[in-house]
Enzyme design. Structure first.
Site, PDB file in Angstrom:
ATOM      1  N   CYS A 158       0.851  -1.203   0.000  1.00 55.28           N
ATOM      2  CA  CYS A 158       0.000   0.000   0.000  1.00 55.28           C
ATOM      3  C   CYS A 158       0.882   1.246   0.000  1.00 55.28           C
ATOM      4  CB  CYS A 158      -0.914   0.021   1.221  1.00 55.28           C
ATOM      5  SG  CYS A 158      -2.384  -1.012   1.089  1.00 55.28           S
TER       6      CYS A 158
ATOM      7  N   ASN B 151       1.415 -15.990  -5.531  1.00 56.98           N
ATOM      8  CA  ASN B 151       1.551 -16.839  -4.351  1.00 56.98           C
ATOM      9  C   ASN B 151       0.444 -16.486  -3.367  1.00 56.98           C
ATOM     10  OD1 ASN B 151       3.949 -18.100  -5.253  1.00 56.98           O
ATOM     11  ND2 ASN B 151       5.136 -16.306  -4.635  1.00 56.98           N
TER      12      ASN B 151
ATOM     13  N   HIS C 280      -0.365  -8.419   0.616  1.00 56.22           N
ATOM     14  CA  HIS C 280      -1.132  -7.535  -0.283  1.00 56.22           C
ATOM     15  C   HIS C 280      -1.036  -8.220  -1.633  1.00 56.22           C
ATOM     16  CE1 HIS C 280      -2.127  -3.203  -1.751  1.00 56.22           C
ATOM     17  NE2 HIS C 280      -2.095  -3.978  -2.834  1.00 56.22           N
TER      18      HIS C 280
ATOM     19  N   HIS D 119      -0.440  -9.636  -5.047  1.00 55.74           N
ATOM     20  CA  HIS D 119       0.479  -9.177  -6.093  1.00 55.74           C
ATOM     21  C   HIS D 119       0.694 -10.298  -7.090  1.00 55.74           C
ATOM     22  CE1 HIS D 119       2.743 -10.739  -2.637  1.00 55.74           C
ATOM     23  NE2 HIS D 119       3.620 -11.219  -3.499  1.00 55.74           N
TER      24      HIS D 119
ATOM     25  N   HIS E 219       3.338 -11.620  -9.788  1.00 55.76           N
ATOM     26  CA  HIS E 219       4.692 -11.516 -10.326  1.00 55.76           C
ATOM     27  C   HIS E 219       4.632 -11.709 -11.844  1.00 55.76           C
ATOM     28  CE1 HIS E 219       6.749 -12.181  -6.356  1.00 55.76           C
ATOM     29  NE2 HIS E 219       5.624 -12.818  -6.085  1.00 55.76           N
TER      30      HIS E 219
HETATM   31  P1  5GP Z   1       5.674 -13.198  -2.348  1.00 63.37           P
HETATM   32  O1  5GP Z   1       6.622 -14.225  -1.810  1.00 63.37           O
HETATM   33  O2  5GP Z   1       4.837 -12.584  -1.269  1.00 63.37           O
HETATM   34  O3  5GP Z   1       4.876 -13.696  -3.511  1.00 63.37           O
HETATM   35  O4  5GP Z   1       6.574 -12.070  -2.977  1.00 63.37           O
HETATM   36  C1  5GP Z   1       6.890 -10.886  -2.333  1.00 63.37           C
HETATM   37  C2  5GP Z   1       7.887 -10.201  -3.221  1.00 63.37           C
HETATM   38  O5  5GP Z   1       7.982  -8.848  -2.839  1.00 63.37           O
HETATM   39  C3  5GP Z   1       9.304 -10.774  -3.135  1.00 63.37           C
HETATM   40  O6  5GP Z   1       9.697 -11.226  -4.429  1.00 63.37           O
HETATM   41  C4  5GP Z   1      10.146  -9.618  -2.652  1.00 63.37           C
HETATM   42  O7  5GP Z   1      11.417  -9.570  -3.263  1.00 63.37           O
HETATM   43  C5  5GP Z   1       9.299  -8.414  -2.993  1.00 63.37           C
HETATM   44  N1  5GP Z   1       9.458  -7.294  -2.084  1.00 63.37           N
HETATM   45  C6  5GP Z   1       9.383  -7.331  -0.740  1.00 63.37           C
HETATM   46  N2  5GP Z   1       9.566  -6.093  -0.233  1.00 63.37           N
HETATM   47  C7  5GP Z   1       9.732  -5.267  -1.296  1.00 63.37           C
HETATM   48  C8  5GP Z   1       9.954  -3.857  -1.411  1.00 63.37           C
HETATM   49  O8  5GP Z   1      10.027  -3.117  -0.435  1.00 63.37           O
HETATM   50  N3  5GP Z   1      10.080  -3.369  -2.670  1.00 63.37           N
HETATM   51  C9  5GP Z   1      10.006  -4.140  -3.772  1.00 63.37           C
HETATM   52  N4  5GP Z   1      10.167  -3.546  -4.956  1.00 63.37           N
HETATM   53  N5  5GP Z   1       9.792  -5.463  -3.698  1.00 63.37           N
HETATM   54  C10 5GP Z   1       9.662  -6.022  -2.476  1.00 63.37           C
HETATM   55 ZN    ZN Z   2      -1.841  -3.249   1.177  1.00 61.62          ZN
END
Ligand code: 5GP
Ligand code: ZN
Length: 118
Positions: free
Chosen positions: A7, A86, A97, A99, A101
């Site tokens: 957010c 994920n 939140h 997302h 990829h």
């Molecule tokens: P998840 O494992 O939740 O699918 O992926 C979270 C992703 O967010 C990870 O690939 C991680 O590298 C990325 N991420 C976490 N914190 C930040 C941040 O502060 N900035 C950016 N640009 N990416 C982030």
């Molecule tokens: Zn959020």
């Protein structure tokens, strides 16, 4: 959500390498890229996870999906890419939140799921 990192990124309160923004979605490069091109597309409105979406979220989810082709081409991925969402503990979702990829590069990516349990 006051304390949600994505957010804050969507509001511009935490810096990110922005890929795209409109009224409903925000796209930015992953801080720890897993492929030569790795960015994420998020709804600006806080939705915790794909498992939490409501019927009213259909439009923003559709927007996220329908933008990936254009954004991927603009980021240098003319021949395809992989999208990953994920979800929850089993999906190893780390940021709560929603997302999506988007990953790719000049060569085909590795297998979708590693064969080991690591
Ligand atoms: P998840 O494992 O939740 O699918 O992926 C979270 C992703 O967010 C990870 O690939 C991680 O590298 C990325 N991420 C976490 N914190 C930040 C941040 O502060 N900035 C950016 N640009 N990416 C982030
Ligand atoms: Zn959020």
């Amino acid at each position: 959500m006051d304390n949600c990192i994505f957010c804050k990124i969507a509001r511009g309160e935490i810096p990110s390498k922005k890929v795209y923004e409109d009224a409903d979605i925000f796209a930015f490069h992953d801080i720890n890229p897993q492929a030569p091109v790795h960015f994420m597309v998020i709804p600006k409105r806080h939705i915790a996870a794909l498992s939490e979406v409501k019927p009213d979220d259909a439009a923003v989810l559709g927007r996220m999906l329908t933008m990936t082709g254009r954004l991927a081409r603009e980021q240098g991925l003319p021949d395809g890419y992989r999208t990953i969402i994920n979800t929850g503990r089993i999906g190893r979702q780390e940021v709560l939140h929603l997302h999506m990829h988007v990953l790719g590069g000049p060569e085909p990516l590795g297998r979708m799921m590693p064969r080991s349990s690591a």
